[in-house]
Motif scaffolding. Structure first.
Motif, PDB file in Angstrom:
ATOM      1  N   THR A   6      59.654 -90.232  50.858  1.00 44.21           N
ATOM      2  CA  THR A   6      60.780 -90.484  49.910  1.00 44.21           C
ATOM      3  C   THR A   6      60.926 -91.929  49.764  1.00 44.21           C
ATOM      4  O   THR A   6      61.626 -92.260  49.025  1.00 44.21           O
ATOM      5  CB  THR A   6      61.946 -89.852  50.759  1.00 44.21           C
ATOM      6  N   THR A   7      59.968 -92.839  50.418  1.00 42.67           N
ATOM      7  CA  THR A   7      60.306 -94.174  50.077  1.00 42.67           C
ATOM      8  C   THR A   7      59.048 -94.755  49.363  1.00 42.67           C
ATOM      9  O   THR A   7      59.192 -95.490  48.450  1.00 42.67           O
ATOM     10  CB  THR A   7      59.958 -94.945  51.705  1.00 42.67           C
ATOM     11  N   THR A   8      57.594 -93.950  49.591  1.00 45.23           N
ATOM     12  CA  THR A   8      56.470 -94.293  48.835  1.00 45.23           C
ATOM     13  C   THR A   8      56.684 -93.855  47.340  1.00 45.23           C
ATOM     14  O   THR A   8      56.235 -94.401  46.054  1.00 45.23           O
ATOM     15  CB  THR A   8      55.238 -93.956  49.322  1.00 45.23           C
ATOM     16  N   THR A  35      50.411 -89.531  43.711  1.00 44.17           N
ATOM     17  CA  THR A  35      51.372 -90.353  44.762  1.00 44.17           C
ATOM     18  C   THR A  35      50.618 -91.668  45.272  1.00 44.17           C
ATOM     19  O   THR A  35      49.571 -91.700  45.224  1.00 44.17           O
ATOM     20  CB  THR A  35      51.868 -89.263  46.018  1.00 44.17           C
ATOM     21  N   HIS A  36      51.274 -92.222  46.033  1.00 43.90           N
ATOM     22  CA  HIS A  36      50.957 -93.543  47.019  1.00 43.90           C
ATOM     23  C   HIS A  36      50.468 -92.888  48.083  1.00 43.90           C
ATOM     24  O   HIS A  36      51.084 -91.665  48.355  1.00 43.90           O
ATOM     25  CB  HIS A  36      51.827 -94.416  47.189  1.00 43.90           C
ATOM     26  N   GLU A  37      49.785 -93.495  48.964  1.00 47.00           N
ATOM     27  CA  GLU A  37      49.297 -93.015  50.398  1.00 47.00           C
ATOM     28  C   GLU A  37      50.884 -92.748  50.977  1.00 47.00           C
ATOM     29  O   GLU A  37      51.484 -93.725  51.036  1.00 47.00           O
ATOM     30  CB  GLU A  37      48.443 -93.716  51.073  1.00 47.00           C
ATOM     31  N   HIS A  38      50.889 -91.604  51.821  1.00 43.36           N
ATOM     32  CA  HIS A  38      51.999 -91.428  52.572  1.00 43.36           C
ATOM     33  C   HIS A  38      51.829 -90.418  53.902  1.00 43.36           C
ATOM     34  O   HIS A  38      50.721 -90.071  53.805  1.00 43.36           O
ATOM     35  CB  HIS A  38      53.325 -90.961  51.643  1.00 43.36           C
ATOM     36  N   HIS A  39      52.724 -90.356  54.652  1.00 46.16           N
ATOM     37  CA  HIS A  39      52.599 -89.455  55.774  1.00 46.16           C
ATOM     38  C   HIS A  39      53.522 -88.146  55.844  1.00 46.16           C
ATOM     39  O   HIS A  39      54.634 -88.352  55.362  1.00 46.16           O
ATOM     40  CB  HIS A  39      52.902 -90.252  57.056  1.00 46.16           C
ATOM     41  N   HIS A  40      52.983 -87.089  56.192  1.00 48.83           N
ATOM     42  CA  HIS A  40      53.664 -85.939  56.556  1.00 48.83           C
ATOM     43  C   HIS A  40      53.428 -85.543  58.033  1.00 48.83           C
ATOM     44  O   HIS A  40      52.468 -85.462  58.570  1.00 48.83           O
ATOM     45  CB  HIS A  40      53.252 -84.555  55.751  1.00 48.83           C
ATOM     46  N   GLN A  52      46.997 -76.956  40.655  1.00 48.34           N
ATOM     47  CA  GLN A  52      45.751 -77.512  40.969  1.00 48.34           C
ATOM     48  C   GLN A  52      46.088 -79.141  41.304  1.00 48.34           C
ATOM     49  O   GLN A  52      46.747 -79.698  40.648  1.00 48.34           O
ATOM     50  CB  GLN A  52      44.799 -77.615  39.728  1.00 48.34           C
ATOM     51  N   ARG A  53      45.259 -79.583  42.472  1.00 47.77           N
ATOM     52  CA  ARG A  53      45.647 -80.992  42.735  1.00 47.77           C
ATOM     53  C   ARG A  53      44.144 -81.237  43.691  1.00 47.77           C
ATOM     54  O   ARG A  53      43.682 -80.565  44.101  1.00 47.77           O
ATOM     55  CB  ARG A  53      47.051 -81.463  43.356  1.00 47.77           C
ATOM     56  N   GLU A  54      44.360 -82.590  43.638  1.00 45.54           N
ATOM     57  CA  GLU A  54      43.342 -83.245  44.696  1.00 45.54           C
ATOM     58  C   GLU A  54      44.218 -84.068  45.766  1.00 45.54           C
ATOM     59  O   GLU A  54      45.049 -84.673  45.341  1.00 45.54           O
ATOM     60  CB  GLU A  54      42.499 -84.238  43.811  1.00 45.54           C
ATOM     61  N   ILE A  55      43.846 -83.702  46.756  1.00 48.11           N
ATOM     62  CA  ILE A  55      44.400 -84.503  48.199  1.00 48.11           C
ATOM     63  C   ILE A  55      43.417 -85.344  48.920  1.00 48.11           C
ATOM     64  O   ILE A  55      42.219 -84.728  49.144  1.00 48.11           O
ATOM     65  CB  ILE A  55      44.830 -83.414  49.238  1.00 48.11           C
ATOM     66  N   GLN A  77      49.528 -85.495  58.615  1.00 49.10           N
ATOM     67  CA  GLN A  77      48.346 -86.400  57.963  1.00 49.10           C
ATOM     68  C   GLN A  77      48.771 -87.637  57.099  1.00 49.10           C
ATOM     69  O   GLN A  77      50.045 -87.306  56.673  1.00 49.10           O
ATOM     70  CB  GLN A  77      47.312 -85.457  56.992  1.00 49.10           C
ATOM     71  N   ASN A  78      48.189 -88.181  56.850  1.00 47.41           N
ATOM     72  CA  ASN A  78      48.293 -89.316  55.782  1.00 47.41           C
ATOM     73  C   ASN A  78      47.487 -88.817  54.348  1.00 47.41           C
ATOM     74  O   ASN A  78      46.106 -88.587  54.881  1.00 47.41           O
ATOM     75  CB  ASN A  78      48.016 -90.940  56.143  1.00 47.41           C
ATOM     76  N   HIS A  79      47.773 -88.845  53.337  1.00 42.43           N
ATOM     77  CA  HIS A  79      47.278 -88.448  52.287  1.00 42.43           C
ATOM     78  C   HIS A  79      47.641 -89.072  50.920  1.00 42.43           C
ATOM     79  O   HIS A  79      48.870 -89.497  50.834  1.00 42.43           O
ATOM     80  CB  HIS A  79      46.849 -86.854  52.126  1.00 42.43           C
ATOM     81  N   VAL A  80      46.881 -88.761  49.748  1.00 42.64           N
ATOM     82  CA  VAL A  80      47.442 -89.002  48.416  1.00 42.64           C
ATOM     83  C   VAL A  80      47.132 -87.994  47.855  1.00 42.64           C
ATOM     84  O   VAL A  80      46.162 -87.342  47.991  1.00 42.64           O
ATOM     85  CB  VAL A  80      46.432 -90.293  47.909  1.00 42.64           C
TER      86      VAL A  80
END
Length: 97
Positions: A6-8, A35-40, A52-55, A77-80
């Motif tokens: 929510t910040t990135t 997206t920018h790199e972020h954490h869930h 369809q997306r790429e992670i 995880q952290n991902h884009v």
């Protein structure tokens, strides 16, 4: 580094519910959005649209194609994320605290 999505990417993520045990995020994007790199944290993901997306995790790109109304566990995880399809993405993440 653990960045809150929510910040990135505040234009893509919003908090729809939060208490001391869970946080529910709504995610929406359009084809081409990235997206920018972020954490869930550990989460349950509920897809509200097909997409369809790429992670990208640790420099490794993972193709993802999911149907609407799919529910799955997603470990912390952290991902884009990158919408590489032709449809919008609409997802809920129920993050455990």
């Amino acid at each position: 580094m653990e960045q809150d999505p929510t910040t990135t990417d505040p234009q893509l993520y919003r908090v729809v519910f939060e208490n001391e045990r869970v946080r529910v995020l709504e995610y929406r994007d359009h084809p081409g959005d990235k997206t920018h790199e972020h954490h869930h944290g550990d989460s349950v993901m509920v897809t509200l649209s097909a997409f369809q997306r790429e992670i990208t995790v640790d420099s490794t790109v993972h193709p993802v194609e999911l149907a609407a109304h799919h529910v799955q566990w997603v470990p912390a995880q952290n991902h884009v994320g990158h919408n590489v399809g032709t449809t919008e993405t609409h997802v809920l993440f129920v993050e455990l605290k």
